[in-house]
Design a protein around this motif. Structure first.
Motif, PDB file in Angstrom:
ATOM      1  N   SER A  76       0.857  -1.185   0.000  1.00 33.38           N
ATOM      2  CA  SER A  76       0.000   0.000   0.000  1.00 33.38           C
ATOM      3  C   SER A  76       0.895   1.238   0.000  1.00 33.38           C
ATOM      4  CB  SER A  76      -0.899  -0.006   1.234  1.00 33.38           C
ATOM      5  OG  SER A  76      -0.119   0.183   2.397  1.00 33.38           O
ATOM      6  N   VAL A  77       0.309   2.376  -0.298  1.00 29.76           N
ATOM      7  CA  VAL A  77       1.055   3.631  -0.283  1.00 29.76           C
ATOM      8  C   VAL A  77       1.580   3.914   1.117  1.00 29.76           C
ATOM      9  CG1 VAL A  77       0.873   6.122  -0.653  1.00 29.76           C
ATOM     10  CG2 VAL A  77      -0.228   4.553  -2.253  1.00 29.76           C
ATOM     11  N   GLU A  78       0.808   3.548   2.141  1.00 29.43           N
ATOM     12  CA  GLU A  78       1.233   3.770   3.517  1.00 29.43           C
ATOM     13  C   GLU A  78       2.478   2.948   3.850  1.00 29.43           C
ATOM     14  OE1 GLU A  78      -1.955   3.256   2.576  1.00 29.43           O
ATOM     15  OE2 GLU A  78      -2.565   5.335   2.853  1.00 29.43           O
ATOM     16  N   GLU A  79       2.554   1.701   3.331  1.00 28.02           N
ATOM     17  CA  GLU A  79       3.745   0.871   3.562  1.00 28.02           C
ATOM     18  C   GLU A  79       4.965   1.467   2.866  1.00 28.02           C
ATOM     19  OE1 GLU A  79       2.392  -3.713   3.978  1.00 28.02           O
ATOM     20  OE2 GLU A  79       1.761  -2.725   2.123  1.00 28.02           O
ATOM     21  N   VAL A  80       4.759   2.032   1.667  1.00 26.40           N
ATOM     22  CA  VAL A  80       5.850   2.705   0.957  1.00 26.40           C
ATOM     23  C   VAL A  80       6.318   3.900   1.782  1.00 26.40           C
ATOM     24  CG1 VAL A  80       6.493   3.965  -1.129  1.00 26.40           C
ATOM     25  CG2 VAL A  80       5.068   1.919  -1.311  1.00 26.40           C
ATOM     26  N   ASP A  81       5.370   4.699   2.283  1.00 28.67           N
ATOM     27  CA  ASP A  81       5.704   5.857   3.138  1.00 28.67           C
ATOM     28  C   ASP A  81       6.566   5.426   4.318  1.00 28.67           C
ATOM     29  OD1 ASP A  81       4.326   7.669   1.616  1.00 28.67           O
ATOM     30  OD2 ASP A  81       2.581   7.794   2.936  1.00 28.67           O
ATOM     31  N   LEU A  89      14.397  10.596   4.706  1.00 25.20           N
ATOM     32  CA  LEU A  89      13.660  11.555   3.883  1.00 25.20           C
ATOM     33  C   LEU A  89      12.537  12.127   4.741  1.00 25.20           C
ATOM     34  CD1 LEU A  89      12.767  11.328   0.220  1.00 25.20           C
ATOM     35  CD2 LEU A  89      10.904  11.764   1.781  1.00 25.20           C
ATOM     36  N   SER A  90      12.440  13.445   4.781  1.00 26.23           N
ATOM     37  CA  SER A  90      11.443  14.054   5.662  1.00 26.23           C
ATOM     38  C   SER A  90      10.427  14.896   4.907  1.00 26.23           C
ATOM     39  CB  SER A  90      12.143  14.908   6.725  1.00 26.23           C
ATOM     40  OG  SER A  90      12.903  15.929   6.094  1.00 26.23           O
ATOM     41  N   GLY A  91      10.479  14.912   3.592  1.00 31.78           N
ATOM     42  CA  GLY A  91       9.519  15.714   2.829  1.00 31.78           C
ATOM     43  C   GLY A  91       8.156  15.055   2.772  1.00 31.78           C
ATOM     44  N   GLU A  92       7.163  15.832   2.371  1.00 29.41           N
ATOM     45  CA  GLU A  92       5.807  15.297   2.319  1.00 29.41           C
ATOM     46  C   GLU A  92       5.541  14.601   0.993  1.00 29.41           C
ATOM     47  OE1 GLU A  92       3.154  19.053   0.832  1.00 29.41           O
ATOM     48  OE2 GLU A  92       3.841  19.074   2.913  1.00 29.41           O
ATOM     49  N   ARG A  93       4.557  13.717   1.000  1.00 27.22           N
ATOM     50  CA  ARG A  93       4.152  13.020  -0.212  1.00 27.22           C
ATOM     51  C   ARG A  93       3.398  13.986  -1.119  1.00 27.22           C
ATOM     52  NH1 ARG A  93      -0.603   9.406   0.274  1.00 27.22           N
ATOM     53  NH2 ARG A  93       0.387   8.713   2.187  1.00 27.22           N
ATOM     54  N   GLU A  94       3.875  14.135  -2.353  1.00 32.08           N
ATOM     55  CA  GLU A  94       3.224  15.032  -3.310  1.00 32.08           C
ATOM     56  C   GLU A  94       2.013  14.357  -3.939  1.00 32.08           C
ATOM     57  OE1 GLU A  94       4.002  18.291  -4.478  1.00 32.08           O
ATOM     58  OE2 GLU A  94       5.169  18.304  -2.639  1.00 32.08           O
TER      59      GLU A  94
END
Length: 173
Positions: A76-81, A89-94
């Motif tokens: 899932s996208v959350e697992e990738v995050d 890496l501390s930037g936000e997901r675009e």
């Protein structure tokens, strides 16, 4: 020298359009390297993950975007995050996008058909326009050579084969 390694997908690196999977783009901040992110996925048993630095076309000079491409939607996208943020890496997901295997299979079967059809129609139009075999074949071989050189350049510079690059190749015809 250049060390090219062939994979199971052939000489071309296929993009998510043909492999299926998840792409998550981050506004990159923090202390990390692209190899660290790929290694973090490998240590979790997730192989085939590609991390690419994207250039911003909006004109913002300080923005650096990182694209994480996970083949075949097994996460899932959350697992990738979670894995990406563990590397520093501390930037936000675009943004993120997921390509299902059904769409990917449609692209994989329709792209070669479109390519062959376009080349066939182009060849017929050239034969009609020139009405002579020799110049017609010369033009057709020149078009085929242009496409082969473009494909060789894509392989050499590791440009992924996506629907956009297939459209660009069709424009050469």
């Amino acid at each position: 020298g250049y060390n090219h390694q062939f994979s199971s997908e052939g000489a071309f690196s296929q993009g998510l359009d043909f492999k299926g999977g998840i792409e998550v783009v981050y506004n990159a901040e923090g202390n990390f390297t692209l190899n660290e992110i790929e290694s973090a996925f490998a240590s979790e048993g997730r192989t085939g993950v590609e991390v690419v630095r994207q250039t911003s076309i909006s004109g913002d000079t300080g923005e650096s975007l990182i694209s994480v491409q996970v083949p075949k939607p097994l996460m899932s996208v959350e697992e990738v995050d979670e894995i990406v943020y563990s590397t520093g890496l501390s930037g936000e997901r675009e943004n993120s996008r997921e390509l299902s295997p059904v769409i990917q299979e449609a692209f994989r079967t329709q792209a070669p058909i479109a390519f062959v059809l376009a080349f066939t129609i182009m060849s017929l139009m050239i034969f009609i326009a020139f009405r002579d075999l020799t110049p017609s074949l010369a033009v057709i071989f020149a078009a085929a050579g242009d496409i082969l050189i473009a494909l060789a350049g894509m392989s050499l510079f590791r440009i992924q084969l996506t629907m956009g690059s297939v459209a660009a190749l069709l424009m050469l015809i």
